[in-house]
Design a protein around this motif. Sequence first.
Motif, PDB file in Angstrom:
ATOM      1  N   LEU A 151       0.809  -1.221   0.000  1.00 23.52           N
ATOM      2  CA  LEU A 151       0.000   0.000   0.000  1.00 23.52           C
ATOM      3  C   LEU A 151       0.841   1.269   0.000  1.00 23.52           C
ATOM      4  O   LEU A 151       0.623   2.160  -0.839  1.00 23.52           O
ATOM      5  CB  LEU A 151      -0.964  -0.034   1.193  1.00 23.52           C
ATOM      6  CG  LEU A 151      -2.008   1.092   1.247  1.00 23.52           C
ATOM      7  CD1 LEU A 151      -2.866   1.090  -0.003  1.00 23.52           C
ATOM      8  CD2 LEU A 151      -2.875   0.942   2.491  1.00 23.52           C
ATOM      9  N   PRO A 152       1.845   1.427   0.889  1.00 21.86           N
ATOM     10  CA  PRO A 152       2.661   2.656   0.828  1.00 21.86           C
ATOM     11  C   PRO A 152       3.421   2.809  -0.483  1.00 21.86           C
ATOM     12  O   PRO A 152       3.540   3.916  -1.011  1.00 21.86           O
ATOM     13  CB  PRO A 152       3.624   2.487   2.011  1.00 21.86           C
ATOM     14  CG  PRO A 152       2.959   1.537   2.932  1.00 21.86           C
ATOM     15  CD  PRO A 152       2.218   0.585   2.053  1.00 21.86           C
ATOM     16  N   ALA A 153       3.949   1.705  -1.024  1.00 15.55           N
ATOM     17  CA  ALA A 153       4.746   1.797  -2.256  1.00 15.55           C
ATOM     18  C   ALA A 153       3.890   2.161  -3.462  1.00 15.55           C
ATOM     19  O   ALA A 153       4.395   2.746  -4.430  1.00 15.55           O
ATOM     20  CB  ALA A 153       5.456   0.475  -2.504  1.00 15.55           C
ATOM     21  N   SER A 154       2.609   1.812  -3.435  1.00 19.74           N
ATOM     22  CA  SER A 154       1.737   2.087  -4.582  1.00 19.74           C
ATOM     23  C   SER A 154       1.050   3.445  -4.499  1.00 19.74           C
ATOM     24  O   SER A 154       0.423   3.876  -5.474  1.00 19.74           O
ATOM     25  CB  SER A 154       0.679   0.993  -4.703  1.00 19.74           C
ATOM     26  OG  SER A 154      -0.146   0.951  -3.550  1.00 19.74           O
ATOM     27  N   LEU A 155       1.155   4.126  -3.360  1.00 22.72           N
ATOM     28  CA  LEU A 155       0.427   5.388  -3.180  1.00 22.72           C
ATOM     29  C   LEU A 155       0.754   6.461  -4.227  1.00 22.72           C
ATOM     30  O   LEU A 155      -0.149   7.136  -4.713  1.00 22.72           O
ATOM     31  CB  LEU A 155       0.679   5.940  -1.774  1.00 22.72           C
ATOM     32  CG  LEU A 155      -0.269   5.467  -0.672  1.00 22.72           C
ATOM     33  CD1 LEU A 155       0.084   6.131   0.647  1.00 22.72           C
ATOM     34  CD2 LEU A 155      -1.716   5.757  -1.040  1.00 22.72           C
ATOM     35  N   PRO A 156       2.035   6.696  -4.593  1.00 23.72           N
ATOM     36  CA  PRO A 156       2.299   7.723  -5.608  1.00 23.72           C
ATOM     37  C   PRO A 156       1.568   7.470  -6.920  1.00 23.72           C
ATOM     38  O   PRO A 156       1.031   8.401  -7.529  1.00 23.72           O
ATOM     39  CB  PRO A 156       3.825   7.655  -5.783  1.00 23.72           C
ATOM     40  CG  PRO A 156       4.330   7.125  -4.483  1.00 23.72           C
ATOM     41  CD  PRO A 156       3.306   6.146  -4.033  1.00 23.72           C
ATOM     42  N   THR A 157       1.537   6.220  -7.374  1.00 21.72           N
ATOM     43  CA  THR A 157       0.831   5.901  -8.615  1.00 21.72           C
ATOM     44  C   THR A 157      -0.668   6.044  -8.441  1.00 21.72           C
ATOM     45  O   THR A 157      -1.375   6.497  -9.359  1.00 21.72           O
ATOM     46  CB  THR A 157       1.176   4.466  -9.064  1.00 21.72           C
ATOM     47  OG1 THR A 157       2.589   4.317  -9.105  1.00 21.72           O
ATOM     48  CG2 THR A 157       0.615   4.179 -10.443  1.00 21.72           C
ATOM     49  N   VAL A 158      -1.176   5.676  -7.266  1.00 21.50           N
ATOM     50  CA  VAL A 158      -2.608   5.848  -6.997  1.00 21.50           C
ATOM     51  C   VAL A 158      -2.988   7.319  -7.072  1.00 21.50           C
ATOM     52  O   VAL A 158      -4.009   7.680  -7.677  1.00 21.50           O
ATOM     53  CB  VAL A 158      -2.963   5.267  -5.607  1.00 21.50           C
ATOM     54  CG1 VAL A 158      -4.403   5.613  -5.229  1.00 21.50           C
ATOM     55  CG2 VAL A 158      -2.766   3.761  -5.586  1.00 21.50           C
ATOM     56  N   PHE A 159      -2.166   8.178  -6.502  1.00 22.13           N
ATOM     57  CA  PHE A 159      -2.478   9.611  -6.514  1.00 22.13           C
ATOM     58  C   PHE A 159      -2.367  10.205  -7.911  1.00 22.13           C
ATOM     59  O   PHE A 159      -3.040  11.186  -8.225  1.00 22.13           O
ATOM     60  CB  PHE A 159      -1.578  10.362  -5.535  1.00 22.13           C
ATOM     61  CG  PHE A 159      -2.168  10.482  -4.164  1.00 22.13           C
ATOM     62  CD1 PHE A 159      -3.180  11.394  -3.909  1.00 22.13           C
ATOM     63  CD2 PHE A 159      -1.741   9.673  -3.134  1.00 22.13           C
ATOM     64  CE1 PHE A 159      -3.737  11.506  -2.654  1.00 22.13           C
ATOM     65  CE2 PHE A 159      -2.289   9.766  -1.870  1.00 22.13           C
ATOM     66  CZ  PHE A 159      -3.300  10.694  -1.629  1.00 22.13           C
ATOM     67  N   THR A 160      -1.519   9.636  -8.750  1.00 23.23           N
ATOM     68  CA  THR A 160      -1.501  10.071 -10.156  1.00 23.23           C
ATOM     69  C   THR A 160      -2.866   9.834 -10.800  1.00 23.23           C
ATOM     70  O   THR A 160      -3.394  10.698 -11.502  1.00 23.23           O
ATOM     71  CB  THR A 160      -0.413   9.315 -10.930  1.00 23.23           C
ATOM     72  OG1 THR A 160       0.869   9.598 -10.362  1.00 23.23           O
ATOM     73  CG2 THR A 160      -0.413   9.720 -12.397  1.00 23.23           C
ATOM     74  N   GLY A 161      -3.439   8.660 -10.548  1.00 24.29           N
ATOM     75  CA  GLY A 161      -4.770   8.368 -11.055  1.00 24.29           C
ATOM     76  C   GLY A 161      -5.828   9.270 -10.463  1.00 24.29           C
ATOM     77  O   GLY A 161      -6.758   9.697 -11.154  1.00 24.29           O
ATOM     78  N   VAL A 162      -5.701   9.593  -9.175  1.00 26.44           N
ATOM     79  CA  VAL A 162      -6.671  10.473  -8.518  1.00 26.44           C
ATOM     80  C   VAL A 162      -6.636  11.863  -9.137  1.00 26.44           C
ATOM     81  O   VAL A 162      -7.683  12.491  -9.368  1.00 26.44           O
ATOM     82  CB  VAL A 162      -6.397  10.526  -7.004  1.00 26.44           C
ATOM     83  CG1 VAL A 162      -7.241  11.599  -6.330  1.00 26.44           C
ATOM     84  CG2 VAL A 162      -6.684   9.172  -6.358  1.00 26.44           C
ATOM     85  N   ARG A 163      -5.428  12.362  -9.428  1.00 26.07           N
ATOM     86  CA  ARG A 163      -5.322  13.691 -10.040  1.00 26.07           C
ATOM     87  C   ARG A 163      -5.895  13.700 -11.451  1.00 26.07           C
ATOM     88  O   ARG A 163      -6.576  14.660 -11.860  1.00 26.07           O
ATOM     89  CB  ARG A 163      -3.861  14.137 -10.050  1.00 26.07           C
ATOM     90  CG  ARG A 163      -3.311  14.451  -8.667  1.00 26.07           C
ATOM     91  CD  ARG A 163      -1.833  14.756  -8.701  1.00 26.07           C
ATOM     92  NE  ARG A 163      -1.528  15.928  -9.516  1.00 26.07           N
ATOM     93  CZ  ARG A 163      -0.297  16.369  -9.752  1.00 26.07           C
ATOM     94  NH1 ARG A 163       0.745  15.713  -9.237  1.00 26.07           N
ATOM     95  NH2 ARG A 163      -0.101  17.434 -10.487  1.00 26.07           N
ATOM     96  N   LEU A 164      -5.631  12.651 -12.218  1.00 20.87           N
ATOM     97  CA  LEU A 164      -6.230  12.558 -13.555  1.00 20.87           C
ATOM     98  C   LEU A 164      -7.750  12.481 -13.464  1.00 20.87           C
ATOM     99  O   LEU A 164      -8.469  13.063 -14.284  1.00 20.87           O
ATOM    100  CB  LEU A 164      -5.675  11.329 -14.280  1.00 20.87           C
ATOM    101  CG  LEU A 164      -4.206  11.379 -14.686  1.00 20.87           C
ATOM    102  CD1 LEU A 164      -3.757  10.023 -15.227  1.00 20.87           C
ATOM    103  CD2 LEU A 164      -3.976  12.466 -15.721  1.00 20.87           C
ATOM    104  N   ALA A 165      -8.244  11.759 -12.465  1.00 20.07           N
ATOM    105  CA  ALA A 165      -9.691  11.641 -12.280  1.00 20.07           C
ATOM    106  C   ALA A 165     -10.303  12.987 -11.903  1.00 20.07           C
ATOM    107  O   ALA A 165     -11.430  13.293 -12.300  1.00 20.07           O
ATOM    108  CB  ALA A 165     -10.000  10.601 -11.214  1.00 20.07           C
ATOM    109  N   GLY A 166      -9.571  13.788 -11.123  1.00 19.37           N
ATOM    110  CA  GLY A 166     -10.070  15.110 -10.773  1.00 19.37           C
ATOM    111  C   GLY A 166     -10.291  15.982 -11.996  1.00 19.37           C
ATOM    112  O   GLY A 166     -11.316  16.683 -12.098  1.00 19.37           O
ATOM    113  N   ALA A 167      -9.352  15.936 -12.939  1.00 20.63           N
ATOM    114  CA  ALA A 167      -9.525  16.692 -14.186  1.00 20.63           C
ATOM    115  C   ALA A 167     -10.685  16.134 -15.005  1.00 20.63           C
ATOM    116  O   ALA A 167     -11.496  16.897 -15.553  1.00 20.63           O
ATOM    117  CB  ALA A 167      -8.238  16.655 -14.992  1.00 20.63           C
ATOM    118  N   SER A 168     -10.787  14.812 -15.077  1.00 20.22           N
ATOM    119  CA  SER A 168     -11.872  14.194 -15.849  1.00 20.22           C
ATOM    120  C   SER A 168     -13.231  14.524 -15.270  1.00 20.22           C
ATOM    121  O   SER A 168     -14.205  14.728 -16.013  1.00 20.22           O
ATOM    122  CB  SER A 168     -11.689  12.670 -15.891  1.00 20.22           C
ATOM    123  OG  SER A 168     -10.486  12.326 -16.539  1.00 20.22           O
TER     124      SER A 168
END
Length: 278
Positions: A194-211
């Motif tokens: 979970l901690p190691a994957s968080l940066p990639t998860v947040f990349t998706g969250v930011r893209l989702a915010g724009a979408s």
Amino acid sequence: MASVGDSAVWREQPVQVRRPAVRPSQTLLKFGRSVAAIAALLAVWELAPRIGAVDSTFLPPFSEVLQAWWQLALSGELVSHFGSSIARSLTGFLLANAIFIPLGLLVGWYKPLASLLNPLLELFRNTAALALLPVFILILGIGETSKIAIVMYASSWPILLNTISGVRNVDPLLIKSARSMGLTPRKLFQKVILPASLPTVFTGVRLAGASSILVLVAAEMVGAKAGLGYLINYAQFNFQIPNMYAGIVTISGLGLLFNGALVALEKTFTAWKHTQAD
């Protein structure tokens, strides 16, 4: 000489990582460059219609757009449309995070579940959200439910796919080291994956915010009576061009605020990283 018990206690304590200090001058320089780029764009927007480079009927000077924005704000019309849009966008965005981050973690971690769902994911990920807008309207009506649903659908794919990628791309050496220390699968997932994957998860969250904002504006142009998309569409049909650009500027500002909030949240949850990439 430290005992075995002492070493066990030592391993349980979190490692404190000292982040490199950022000089105030570097921050000011970076901020100044960003402001300069925006100021240059606004200067071109202001001068181009005034010198006749473009037709001011279709692209009025920025000062006129700013004046129209201020009038809309004073009348309360802009606040009403902004409130409607942000409520729909946030609702759909938060629902997508609540549902698809856990689903992405499960799909990325459990291979049998990934094998079962991959065909469906490949089918729907290649279907544009706006192409399904008529389907959402037919099934859910033209009210709030269909707009929130289309925002959730559009936001779900960046979140889901980046979460799956983040879990699958964790460094195998980290996993092997954790297993060699005797971590159970639950602890391995909680402390390493979970901690190691968080940066990639947040990349998706930011893209989702724009979408969530872009898709909502398009959805509000169909069968809506309030919202920034409705304001833009209404102003265009009535040839209120400054009002139309005022709505567009508001959407751009909303996107910047949304992204800035998500970047701050990402830095809070990934403070253990040595460096931050904005």
